[in-house]
Write a protein that holds these residues in place. Sequence first.
Motif, mmCIF file in Angstrom:
data_model
loop_
_atom_site.group_PDB
_atom_site.id
_atom_site.type_symbol
_atom_site.label_atom_id
_atom_site.label_comp_id
_atom_site.label_asym_id
_atom_site.label_seq_id
_atom_site.Cartn_x
_atom_site.Cartn_y
_atom_site.Cartn_z
ATOM 1 N N GLU A 188 0.851 -1.188 0.000
ATOM 2 C CA GLU A 188 0.000 0.000 0.000
ATOM 3 C C GLU A 188 0.889 1.241 0.000
ATOM 4 O O GLU A 188 2.068 1.180 0.339
ATOM 5 C CB GLU A 188 -0.892 0.036 1.245
ATOM 6 C CG GLU A 188 -1.765 -1.177 1.445
ATOM 7 C CD GLU A 188 -2.592 -1.091 2.732
ATOM 8 O OE1 GLU A 188 -3.030 0.033 3.101
ATOM 9 O OE2 GLU A 188 -2.779 -2.143 3.380
ATOM 10 N N THR A 223 -2.514 10.096 -6.338
ATOM 11 C CA THR A 223 -3.542 9.042 -6.337
ATOM 12 C C THR A 223 -3.991 8.654 -4.936
ATOM 13 O O THR A 223 -4.844 7.780 -4.781
ATOM 14 C CB THR A 223 -3.035 7.790 -7.078
ATOM 15 O OG1 THR A 223 -1.810 7.354 -6.490
ATOM 16 C CG2 THR A 223 -2.795 8.090 -8.543
ATOM 17 N N THR A 225 -3.565 3.812 -2.215
ATOM 18 C CA THR A 225 -3.768 2.736 -3.183
ATOM 19 C C THR A 225 -3.134 1.451 -2.677
ATOM 20 O O THR A 225 -2.235 1.474 -1.827
ATOM 21 C CB THR A 225 -3.175 3.074 -4.562
ATOM 22 O OG1 THR A 225 -1.771 3.341 -4.413
ATOM 23 C CG2 THR A 225 -3.854 4.294 -5.169
ATOM 24 N N GLY A 283 -0.891 -2.032 -9.582
ATOM 25 C CA GLY A 283 -1.983 -1.643 -8.713
ATOM 26 C C GLY A 283 -3.093 -2.680 -8.677
ATOM 27 O O GLY A 283 -3.184 -3.575 -9.524
ATOM 28 N N SER A 317 -6.500 -0.609 -10.524
ATOM 29 C CA SER A 317 -6.155 0.651 -11.178
ATOM 30 C C SER A 317 -4.682 0.907 -10.936
ATOM 31 O O SER A 317 -4.012 0.138 -10.228
ATOM 32 C CB SER A 317 -7.009 1.807 -10.650
ATOM 33 O OG SER A 317 -6.799 1.977 -9.253
ATOM 34 N N PHE A 335 -1.243 1.907 -9.460
ATOM 35 C CA PHE A 335 -0.767 2.059 -8.083
ATOM 36 C C PHE A 335 -0.295 3.483 -7.839
ATOM 37 O O PHE A 335 -0.414 4.004 -6.724
ATOM 38 C CB PHE A 335 0.369 1.070 -7.825
ATOM 39 C CG PHE A 335 0.858 1.032 -6.396
ATOM 40 C CD1 PHE A 335 0.070 0.495 -5.393
ATOM 41 C CD2 PHE A 335 2.119 1.517 -6.067
ATOM 42 C CE1 PHE A 335 0.522 0.456 -4.075
ATOM 43 C CE2 PHE A 335 2.585 1.474 -4.756
ATOM 44 C CZ PHE A 335 1.779 0.945 -3.760
#
Length: 366
Positions: free
Chosen positions: A250, A256, A259, A296, A299, A301
């Motif tokens: 993580e 972003t 994630t 990711g 989506s 990462f």
Amino acid sequence: MASAHEAASGIRKWALSKNLMRPLPAAVEATFIVDVPAAEFPEDAEVIMRKVGIASISYNETDNIVNVHTKRRVTQKELTVIPAEIFGCNVVYAHGEIDELGQPPLENQGASYSVVTVAGKDHYCCGSSISPGNAASAGTLGALIRIGTEIFGITNNHVTGGCSHSPLGLPILAPGVLDVGAGGLYPFTLGLHKSVLNMVPGDGGNVDISQNTDAAIFSLIDETRVSSMQGDAYDTPIEVIDPTDGMVVEKVGRTTGHTTGKIVGRMLLPVGVSAAASNYEYRATVLFPRAYIVHGDGSAFSTNGDSGSLVVTKKIDGSYAAVGLLFAGGPDAKAPGNMMTLILPLRAILAKFNATLVGGHNVPPP
């Protein structure tokens, strides 16, 4: 059956024999390539690989997979011709190359920074936007670290260190210059640039690339203005463990946010990344050894602006441990969001600074 490392080495040797990849100095090759025969590709497969080009090779020992990253996309028809297995290991051909370090970040997908309130006082969180005061840029505050009795901020060299060109004492702003806007948090000087680690351009024959990494630290103006919280997701762990193939990870980053993803392999050779610091008119290619690839979960990462993020993993007991520092990425046709992320192991970075991670610093009560 050979290991994935052996199969990747065999493919590298074949590619070198056909002039499909640029050779590194013999000493560098010997450090990362194991002693195996060159792989065998049929002539029609060689024609295809020459057309699409080979950007890099990575491997995953856990899943016994070798990834050949190509400069151009391999068609479904071509996949029926090129080997799907080498030395008993599966081979995947993924279109994708590494982006340039120091590119302007994309528009952030959420808030570019987080603030937590403890005992009536606001504290700027890790995982938030920062930049040098003299650059129209934005990257991520990875974590707080302790050296001796003093607390510092840590991120990438290319985020606050100007690719080793930032003068000592240069103000580091929060939020980063690109994230300053009407109605947002008033920018303030979070710290002063202190030090960077080795980031020397060259092919490894003229310079020692073995210690190259992408990290910088800055002293804090006021320790009470910052929190070790990673956004609003979790506190910075103080335990550090090594990244491994298949590890679920993580991060919290400027662009972003929070994630999740998985380490899908490691680069066979030092990965060459173009680095730029436009305000110093600097541009060079730097080779980084021991880079790991993250995909990711559903989506991408990370993307531009997430550089410097601390990458962590959740252990079986529910606690977190830090594993790496996010520093680069680029297109990858096999990855969710069509983007791969590159991370560097954190343990060696902290050891070079003689530092430990800081947790529990201005953290809200549970």
